[in-house]
Scaffold this active site. Sequence first.
Site, short mmCIF file in Angstrom:
data_model
loop_
_atom_site.label_atom_id
_atom_site.label_comp_id
_atom_site.label_asym_id
_atom_site.label_seq_id
_atom_site.Cartn_x
_atom_site.Cartn_y
_atom_site.Cartn_z
N LEU A 110 0.82 -1.22 0.00
CA LEU A 110 0.00 0.00 0.00
C LEU A 110 0.85 1.27 0.00
O LEU A 110 0.34 2.35 -0.27
CB LEU A 110 -0.91 0.03 1.24
N GLU A 167 -7.11 5.86 -11.23
CA GLU A 167 -6.39 6.91 -11.97
C GLU A 167 -5.79 6.36 -13.27
O GLU A 167 -5.47 7.12 -14.18
CB GLU A 167 -5.30 7.53 -11.11
N LYS A 170 1.85 4.42 -11.39
CA LYS A 170 0.99 3.30 -10.96
C LYS A 170 0.73 2.32 -12.11
O LYS A 170 0.51 1.14 -11.90
CB LYS A 170 -0.34 3.83 -10.41
#
Length: 363
Positions: free
Chosen positions: A81, A130, A156
């Site tokens: 995370l 996103e 990401k």
Amino acid sequence: MGKTALITGVTGQDGSFLAEFLLEKGYDVHGTIRRSSVDFRERIAHLEGKPNFHLHYSDMTDSMSLVALIGRVRPDEIYNLAAQSHVQVSFDSPEYTADVDAVGVLRVLEAVRQCGLESTCRIYQASTSELYGKVEEVPQNENTPFHPYSPYAVAKQYGFWIVKEYREAYNMFCCSGILFNHESERRGETFVTRKITLAASRIRHGKQDKLYLGNLSSLRDWGYARDYVECMWMILQHEKPEDFVIATGEQHSVREFCQLAFHYVGIELEWQGEGADEKGIDKATGRVLVEVSPDFYRPTDVVNLWGDPSKAKRVLGWNPQKTTFDQLVKIMVQHDMAKVAVENAGDAIRINLAEYLEKGIVK
Ligand code: NAP
Ligand code: F7E
């Protein structure tokens, strides 16, 4: 014996909820923290001291710390995370964001391989809506093409593909949860929802005059973080490694979020003007409480996120509507109204203390 989990980014919003969830399930939970001159452990303070909860210093930019930690803990499950998670900040620190959010994922995967855990350790990667960015389809599901629209999203996207690559190349159980925005009373204070619930509470208590926001028309699919961490766990318990979209399936604008948050502090807003001239006005007093500031505009903004959680519902049995939008806003506002009340009480004590010190009553 219970399972052992490692959570990178345990001090964050999701990390803290996930740690609670796994401890309740009987896991031995290890979490990574970063050295800082001021300790920001507010979200996990209530877990410290529990015998099954362990903290370790590590950083996503430091492979050696990751290899050493993973080799020592030998986790059954890793929840990756940790990230520079703020989209607007990624425009100011693009290189650091890439190091942490892209190469950081690779470092975790390689650490697992180097420790010989590739066939026993399952890995969850915190991926994001996103990736859909400048959206090519509405609503978005697991087959919607990606069009990342910020340095954060591009980083990401690397994380997403390297996880898929390690799954295919080395047969590792690693998956991405493509999570849409999820918020809570623990959300960072510069994300739009928390900024709004805190400002509405401060305005209601007379501690702030006005709230300045960027794009009020931006659309998001907002869920409750506590519900979303359960799904992270479900993804790793599934019989085979797969990627899942996690969302509520409902879409609202920043303006709507604002309207409802102010409603829950007892202020009804009406909107006048358009674009940068739009204002949120208190219907009862005529005071302007919300204004637009171009400072919060982004070079490229993602404005139409709306997730389709059908696969998670069907395959994992996850309930995307456990907490409704209305309940989410209410939870956050109730928390922040209480927080501001406590801050006010703290201010009163500090003022008295300063007075006491000045008068020489306390030395
Ligand atoms: P968050 O509250 O910002 O927490 C991020 C965590 O990462 C914090 O514990 C932070 O530590 C840690 N971290 C940051 N840089 C690090 C580094 N260089 N090395 C080690 N740790 C580092 O984020 P969140 O909302 O919980 O989100 C969790 C993850 O899900 C992130 O990867 C985020 O990108 C992703 N995600 C979030 C959402 C959402 O809506 N919340 C949606 C999709 C995906 P400090 O406390 O020391 O800063
Ligand atoms: O912005 C608009 C802004 O910063 C939401 C992260 O958790 O979710 C989060 O990223 C929208 C944007 O979240 C302000 O332009 C208007 O369109 O709350 P945010 P985000 O960018 O969606 C995704 C899924 C993640 O993965 C990220 O880690 O709201 N907006 N006015 C504003 N945003 C902010 N922050 N501040 C404003 O004043």
